[in-house]
Write a protein that holds these residues in place. Structure first.
Motif, mmCIF file in Angstrom:
data_model
loop_
_atom_site.group_PDB
_atom_site.id
_atom_site.type_symbol
_atom_site.label_atom_id
_atom_site.label_comp_id
_atom_site.label_asym_id
_atom_site.label_seq_id
_atom_site.Cartn_x
_atom_site.Cartn_y
_atom_site.Cartn_z
ATOM 1 N N ASP A 119 0.801 -1.225 0.000
ATOM 2 C CA ASP A 119 0.000 0.000 0.000
ATOM 3 C C ASP A 119 0.834 1.275 0.000
ATOM 4 N N HIS A 153 3.316 -5.234 3.069
ATOM 5 C CA HIS A 153 2.334 -6.073 3.764
ATOM 6 C C HIS A 153 2.187 -7.411 3.044
ATOM 7 N N THR A 171 -5.766 1.057 3.210
ATOM 8 C CA THR A 171 -5.153 2.271 2.649
ATOM 9 C C THR A 171 -5.730 2.593 1.263
ATOM 10 N N HIS A 197 4.874 5.408 3.806
ATOM 11 C CA HIS A 197 4.020 4.885 2.722
ATOM 12 C C HIS A 197 4.106 5.733 1.460
HETATM 13 MN MN MN Z 1 0.171 0.104 5.301
#
Ligand code: MN
Ligand code: AMP
Ligand code: MN
Ligand code: MN
Length: 276
Positions: A13, A38, A135, A250
């Motif tokens: 994400d 992830h 997200t 991120h």
């Molecule tokens: Mn994340």
């Protein structure tokens, strides 16, 4: 040495490609970077090539979504994992598979709250249904005016009790730790300050995590306050865990902490990288 052992690329994400992420890390003066997408290892090859080009060291990482005591969602970062371990790859594959079905339930929940088209919307940010995370839904909701930005989405949606949140069966915490260890990696409890646990329960989690084979805890996390840096430094010492440092970056403009931007490790704790 500037060490950042937690960040995300478009393989999960994050907003940047693995190569762009590594380039940004190098530009920001990071010497050692772990890419920890992830439940996914697919960005590591591209990241390793970019790290070679930029002369920085890349650690193969992953952040596994797991559940503790049947109810608390807990993230475990694996550092130094092998990318072809059958147990680890099989476990991650099952989690990714379950994300697609979960995303449909999330979209149903949002539709009931008067927000149609969330699955298709989130997919335009993820590209692939097995990557779909909260997200991607947050980006869809914020870009369509349901919240000011992705962070404020989580005040009204996608969290327990709010539209878009659904229960989900992630991997068991002990399995996540086992897979990381079986692939030669070090298991790190990610951002413990985010779980909202009372002190006594946090101590139980740290003790059980260590007894399962967990070795480290994120003391310096982009999700932690300076007060939590100190709190988890003390707990790491007390539980005989080493300490990690990770921004949980991120993407530009979307993260609280930039790559490599955390302070130095508090004195008295053993950094997880000490033995590297
Ligand atoms: Mn994340
Ligand atoms: P998932 O793995 O699909 O449950 O999504 C979890 C991801 O959502 C985390 O890794 C963060 O990137 C993001 N997230 C969760 N809670 C928040 C929050 N309060 N603010 C910003 N991002 C969040
Ligand atoms: Mn996390
Ligand atoms: Mn993360």
């Amino acid at each position: 040495m500037n060490i950042d052992l937690h960040c995300h690329s478009r393989a999960s994400d994050g907003l940047l490609s693995p190569a762009a992420l590594v380039g940004l890390a190098a530009a920001r003066g990071v010497d050692v970077l772990a890419l920890t997408d992830h439940d996914d290892l697919s960005g590591l090859e591209e990241a390793a090539r970019a790290a070679d080009e930029h002369g920085i060291r890349l650690i193969n990482g992953v952040e596994i979504s797991s559940v503790w005591r049947d109810e608390l969602s807990v993230h475990v970062v694996g550092l130094g994992v092998s990318t072809d371990d059958v147990e680890l790859c099989g476990g991650l594959e099952r989690i990714r598979h379950s994300r697609a079905a979960r995303a449909e339930r999330m979209a149903d929940s949002l539709a009931k709250a008067g927000i149609p088209g969330a699955l298709e919307g989130a997919l335009t940010y993820a590209g692939n249904a097995s990557l779909l995370s909260r997200t991607h839904f947050a980006r869809f909701l914020s870009d369509n005016g349901y919240a000011r930005d992705t962070r404020s989405v989580f005040n009204h949606f996608l969290v327990p009790g709010k539209p878009g949140y659904v229960e989900h069966q992630w991997a068991l915490l002990e399995d996540a730790v086992k897979w990381i260890r079986s692939s030669g990696g070090t298991a790190v409890l990610a951002h413990p300050g985010r779980y909202g646990l009372p002190r006594a329960t946090m101590r139980e989690l740290l003790g059980e995590f260590r007894d399962m084979g967990g070795e480290a805890v994120e003391v310096l996390s982009g999700s932690h306050s300076p007060e939590q840096f100190r709190e988890f430094a003390m707990l790491a010492k007390e539980f005989g865990l080493t300490a990690s440092r990770g921004s949980d970056f991120h993407g530009p403009g979307e993260s609280r902490t930039e790559l490599g931007a955390l302070p130095l490790m508090p004195p008295g704790v053993t950094p997880v990288w000490q033995s590297w």
